[in-house]
Motif scaffolding. Structure first.
Motif, mmCIF file in Angstrom:
data_model
loop_
_atom_site.group_PDB
_atom_site.id
_atom_site.type_symbol
_atom_site.label_atom_id
_atom_site.label_comp_id
_atom_site.label_asym_id
_atom_site.label_seq_id
_atom_site.Cartn_x
_atom_site.Cartn_y
_atom_site.Cartn_z
ATOM 1 N N UNK A 13 0.773 -1.508 -0.035
ATOM 2 C CA UNK A 13 0.071 0.048 0.067
ATOM 3 C C UNK A 13 0.778 1.395 -0.195
ATOM 4 N N UNK A 14 1.983 1.199 0.873
ATOM 5 C CA UNK A 14 2.857 2.394 0.670
ATOM 6 C C UNK A 14 3.543 2.499 -0.632
ATOM 7 N N UNK A 15 3.914 1.648 -1.463
ATOM 8 C CA UNK A 15 4.325 1.543 -2.810
ATOM 9 C C UNK A 15 3.222 2.231 -3.705
ATOM 10 N N UNK A 16 1.993 2.023 -3.513
ATOM 11 C CA UNK A 16 0.950 2.422 -4.137
ATOM 12 C C UNK A 16 0.661 4.034 -3.885
ATOM 13 N N UNK A 17 0.881 4.391 -2.786
ATOM 14 C CA UNK A 17 0.666 5.776 -2.249
ATOM 15 C C UNK A 17 1.829 6.669 -2.927
ATOM 16 N N UNK A 18 2.940 6.067 -2.995
ATOM 17 C CA UNK A 18 3.982 6.647 -3.720
ATOM 18 C C UNK A 18 3.873 6.890 -4.911
ATOM 19 N N UNK A 19 3.220 6.072 -5.802
ATOM 20 C CA UNK A 19 2.999 6.173 -7.266
ATOM 21 C C UNK A 19 1.873 7.055 -7.554
ATOM 22 N N UNK A 24 1.285 12.780 -9.994
ATOM 23 C CA UNK A 24 1.124 14.196 -10.015
ATOM 24 C C UNK A 24 2.284 15.218 -10.343
ATOM 25 N N UNK A 25 3.401 14.892 -9.689
ATOM 26 C CA UNK A 25 4.741 15.402 -9.920
ATOM 27 C C UNK A 25 5.536 15.048 -11.055
ATOM 28 N N UNK A 189 -5.755 -2.404 -8.216
ATOM 29 C CA UNK A 189 -6.583 -2.604 -6.898
ATOM 30 C C UNK A 189 -5.732 -2.905 -5.649
ATOM 31 N N UNK A 190 -4.897 -3.823 -6.003
ATOM 32 C CA UNK A 190 -4.014 -4.365 -4.913
ATOM 33 C C UNK A 190 -3.189 -3.119 -4.298
ATOM 34 N N UNK A 191 -2.593 -2.318 -5.175
ATOM 35 C CA UNK A 191 -1.634 -1.301 -4.745
ATOM 36 C C UNK A 191 -2.446 -0.179 -4.460
ATOM 37 N N UNK A 192 -3.632 0.034 -4.498
ATOM 38 C CA UNK A 192 -4.610 1.128 -4.174
ATOM 39 C C UNK A 192 -3.967 2.381 -5.009
#
Length: 285
Positions: A13-19, A24-25, A189-192
């Motif tokens: 999930x942390x990797x997904x949030x990083x992506x 955006x940037x 979905x897995x990575x959100x």
């Protein structure tokens, strides 16, 4: 949930949030990272100095194909040849449990390491490249039978769709996914990952593989397949949904659907292997 699974869940999930933030940037970097995670296997490599026991006493051959080298392992037998095609983050050693059944036929059995797996070169895996390697092996080795597990089964179906006039007379597909779109949906979905990444990844596939995700489907490929085969899928497969196997079987006119229970994704089972043996070597044509 175990501690190990909890840690993995948090990391994923942390990797997904990083992506999501990176999209955006720096959208190009977000695309690159997303595609890399989806197509670069983390495990499945083999060292020639420390091969699993099942692969040690085999005839080993490396084929050159374009800029890549792919590895094969052969258990020598008679003129009937069986090509074994493993799945994601695996290698040719995964066939150890079915080998005794196939060897009862006296056949020559050949296992291939997928792109970026086993001892085959590369860092990226995708079905079109795998199908291309399979085609090279089929041309060189002329197998009569092909058996594929998981996404290796999808690659077998895609190969047969592209190249229907080969030496292959029968095919066995175990726990294979049908739709690339479904795999990508599950990955997102897995990575959100933000759903806005989906069309970006889809555009990347269209550019690199000249195909839309909706059209890249083993069920669609199966409609064109004329040879006889087996599609086996477990009702409790938590990696590839049972419905994926049903879709392939529904469209394959000469495909025989076998439903198993409580085998999971590995599909290792004596009863199933006996049924496969019967289909390949004893059933009336």
């Amino acid at each position: 949930m175990s501690l190990k699974k909890s840690i993995r869940f948090i990391v994923v999930k942390s990797v997904g949030q990083y992506i999501n933030i990176l999209r955006i940037v720096h959208p190009k970097k977000a695309l690159h990272l997303s595609y890399t995670l989806f197509s670069h296997p983390r495990v499945g490599r083999l060292s020639k100095d420390n091969l699993p026991t099942v692969l040690q006493d085999t005839h080993k051959e490396t084929f050159q194909h374009n800029e890549h080298q792919f590895q094969t392992y052969t258990w020598k037998g008679n003129d009937t040849k069986i090509l074994l095609v493993h799945g994601w983050e695996s290698n040719s050693a995964r066939w150890e449990k079915i080998l005794p059944y196939l060897q009862q036929s006296g056949s020559t059995i050949i296992a291939i390491d997928a792109p970026a797996h086993g001892q085959t070169s590369g860092i990226e895996f995708n079905v079109p490249r795998y199908a291309d390697f399979i085609n090279k092996a089929v041309k060189e080795l002329k197998p009569n039978i092909i058996i594929g597990h998981s996404i290796g089964g999808s690659a077998c179906l895609y190969h047969q769709y592209l190249y229907p006039e080969t030496s292959i007379q029968k095919m066995v597909i175990l726990g294979a996914p049908s739709d690339l779109k479904t795999l990508l949906d599950n990955y997102i979905k897995m990575l959100s990952i933000n759903s806005k990444m989906y069309p970006v990844l889809e555009k990347h596939y269209l550019k690199n593989f000249n195909t839309k995700l909706d059209n890249f489907s083993a069920a669609i490929f199966a409609k064109q397949i004329k040879i006889e085969g087996i599609i086996a899928h477990d009702t409790n497969d938590t990696v590839v949904a049972f419905e994926e196997g049903k879709k392939i079987a529904h469209n394959w006119e000469k495909g025989h659907f076998i439903t198993t229970n409580n085998l999971g994704h590995s599909m290792h089972d004596d009863t199933l292997y006996k049924e496969i043996y019967h289909f390949l070597f004893e059933a009336k044509k």
